[in-house]
Design a protein around this motif. Structure first.
Motif, PDB file in Angstrom:
ATOM      1  N   LEU A  54      61.099  34.442  -4.076  1.00 43.65           N
ATOM      2  CA  LEU A  54      59.980  34.139  -3.194  1.00 43.65           C
ATOM      3  C   LEU A  54      59.274  35.443  -2.831  1.00 43.65           C
ATOM      4  CD1 LEU A  54      61.539  31.525  -0.749  1.00 43.65           C
ATOM      5  CD2 LEU A  54      59.907  31.112  -2.583  1.00 43.65           C
ATOM      6  N   VAL A  55      57.981  35.351  -2.678  1.00 46.35           N
ATOM      7  CA  VAL A  55      57.184  36.510  -2.274  1.00 46.35           C
ATOM      8  C   VAL A  55      56.907  36.387  -0.779  1.00 46.35           C
ATOM      9  CG1 VAL A  55      54.974  37.690  -2.559  1.00 46.35           C
ATOM     10  CG2 VAL A  55      56.132  36.719  -4.556  1.00 46.35           C
ATOM     11  N   ASN A  56      57.327  37.384  -0.037  1.00 53.26           N
ATOM     12  CA  ASN A  56      57.085  37.408   1.405  1.00 53.26           C
ATOM     13  C   ASN A  56      55.667  37.924   1.622  1.00 53.26           C
ATOM     14  OD1 ASN A  56      56.864  38.045   4.139  1.00 53.26           O
ATOM     15  ND2 ASN A  56      59.049  38.522   4.296  1.00 53.26           N
ATOM     16  N   GLU A  63      50.629  44.382  -5.984  1.00 54.95           N
ATOM     17  CA  GLU A  63      51.164  43.952  -7.283  1.00 54.95           C
ATOM     18  C   GLU A  63      51.958  42.652  -7.154  1.00 54.95           C
ATOM     19  OE1 GLU A  63      54.523  45.677 -10.202  1.00 54.95           O
ATOM     20  OE2 GLU A  63      52.862  47.064  -9.802  1.00 54.95           O
ATOM     21  N   GLU A  64      52.772  42.534  -6.103  1.00 52.74           N
ATOM     22  CA  GLU A  64      53.552  41.312  -5.894  1.00 52.74           C
ATOM     23  C   GLU A  64      52.635  40.120  -5.626  1.00 52.74           C
ATOM     24  OE1 GLU A  64      57.681  42.504  -3.798  1.00 52.74           O
ATOM     25  OE2 GLU A  64      55.874  43.230  -2.771  1.00 52.74           O
ATOM     26  N   LEU A  65      51.588  40.345  -4.850  1.00 59.03           N
ATOM     27  CA  LEU A  65      50.651  39.265  -4.556  1.00 59.03           C
ATOM     28  C   LEU A  65      49.879  38.840  -5.807  1.00 59.03           C
ATOM     29  CD1 LEU A  65      49.330  40.505  -1.097  1.00 59.03           C
ATOM     30  CD2 LEU A  65      50.796  38.512  -1.523  1.00 59.03           C
ATOM     31  N   LEU A  68      51.186  36.145  -8.187  1.00 57.69           N
ATOM     32  CA  LEU A  68      51.070  34.734  -7.827  1.00 57.69           C
ATOM     33  C   LEU A  68      49.896  34.088  -8.557  1.00 57.69           C
ATOM     34  CD1 LEU A  68      51.607  35.125  -3.982  1.00 57.69           C
ATOM     35  CD2 LEU A  68      53.254  34.232  -5.644  1.00 57.69           C
ATOM     36  N   SER A  69      50.064  32.859  -8.955  1.00 59.39           N
ATOM     37  CA  SER A  69      49.011  32.133  -9.659  1.00 59.39           C
ATOM     38  C   SER A  69      47.782  31.989  -8.771  1.00 59.39           C
ATOM     39  CB  SER A  69      49.531  30.745 -10.039  1.00 59.39           C
ATOM     40  OG  SER A  69      48.529  29.993 -10.666  1.00 59.39           O
ATOM     41  N   ARG A 111      54.853  27.144  -3.242  1.00 58.05           N
ATOM     42  CA  ARG A 111      56.303  27.132  -3.362  1.00 58.05           C
ATOM     43  C   ARG A 111      56.901  28.507  -3.642  1.00 58.05           C
ATOM     44  NH1 ARG A 111      57.253  21.788  -7.054  1.00 58.05           N
ATOM     45  NH2 ARG A 111      56.140  20.359  -5.708  1.00 58.05           N
ATOM     46  N   ARG A 112      56.063  29.446  -3.967  1.00 61.54           N
ATOM     47  CA  ARG A 112      56.547  30.785  -4.326  1.00 61.54           C
ATOM     48  C   ARG A 112      56.451  31.774  -3.183  1.00 61.54           C
ATOM     49  NH1 ARG A 112      55.220  33.500  -8.939  1.00 61.54           N
ATOM     50  NH2 ARG A 112      56.804  34.868  -8.109  1.00 61.54           N
TER      51      ARG A 112
END
Length: 116
Positions: A54-56, A63-65, A68-69, A111-112
């Motif tokens: 999961l991405v907080n 980069e983490e954001l 996400l799709s 959901r991610r």
């Protein structure tokens, strides 16, 4: 008038054909595999990998954001800016306050993401 059917006869032939077709379909639907026969049914569908973390959204970097799709560089920057100006997100739905994120975009990655 040999060889010609009356309207009644044509109707009865059509009715018989429909009945026989329905009967054949019912028979085929109720067939059971022979005893001892082996078969395998395989279904494939794409889901999010259970190994994906999961991405907080309160701590994620650009980069983490962007992973996400539906999130590109500009939207990732707006999420970070919103977080810096307004403080941490209280819920995932808080992303709806970020310009460019609507219900459709959020649904792509809901959901991610997490807030904690």
């Amino acid at each position: 008038m040999a060889g010609k059917f009356t309207k009644t006869e044509r109707f009865l032939l059509l009715l018989a054909a429909v009945f026989l077709t329905a009967l054949a379909a019912l028979y085929l639907l109720t067939l059971k595999p022979a005893a001892g026969s082996d078969y395998t049914v395989t279904a494939q569908y794409q889901t999010e990998s259970p190994q994906e973390d999961l991405v907080n959204i309160n701590t994620a970097d650009q980069e983490e954001l962007e992973a996400l799709s539906g999130i590109g560089p500009a939207l990732a920057r707006r999420i970070i800016e919103h977080r810096e100006v307004n403080g941490p997100f209280q819920s995932v739905d808080g992303l709806l306050k970020v310009s460019g994120i609507g219900e459709g975009t959020l649904a792509k990655f809901r959901r991610r993401v997490t807030v904690g």
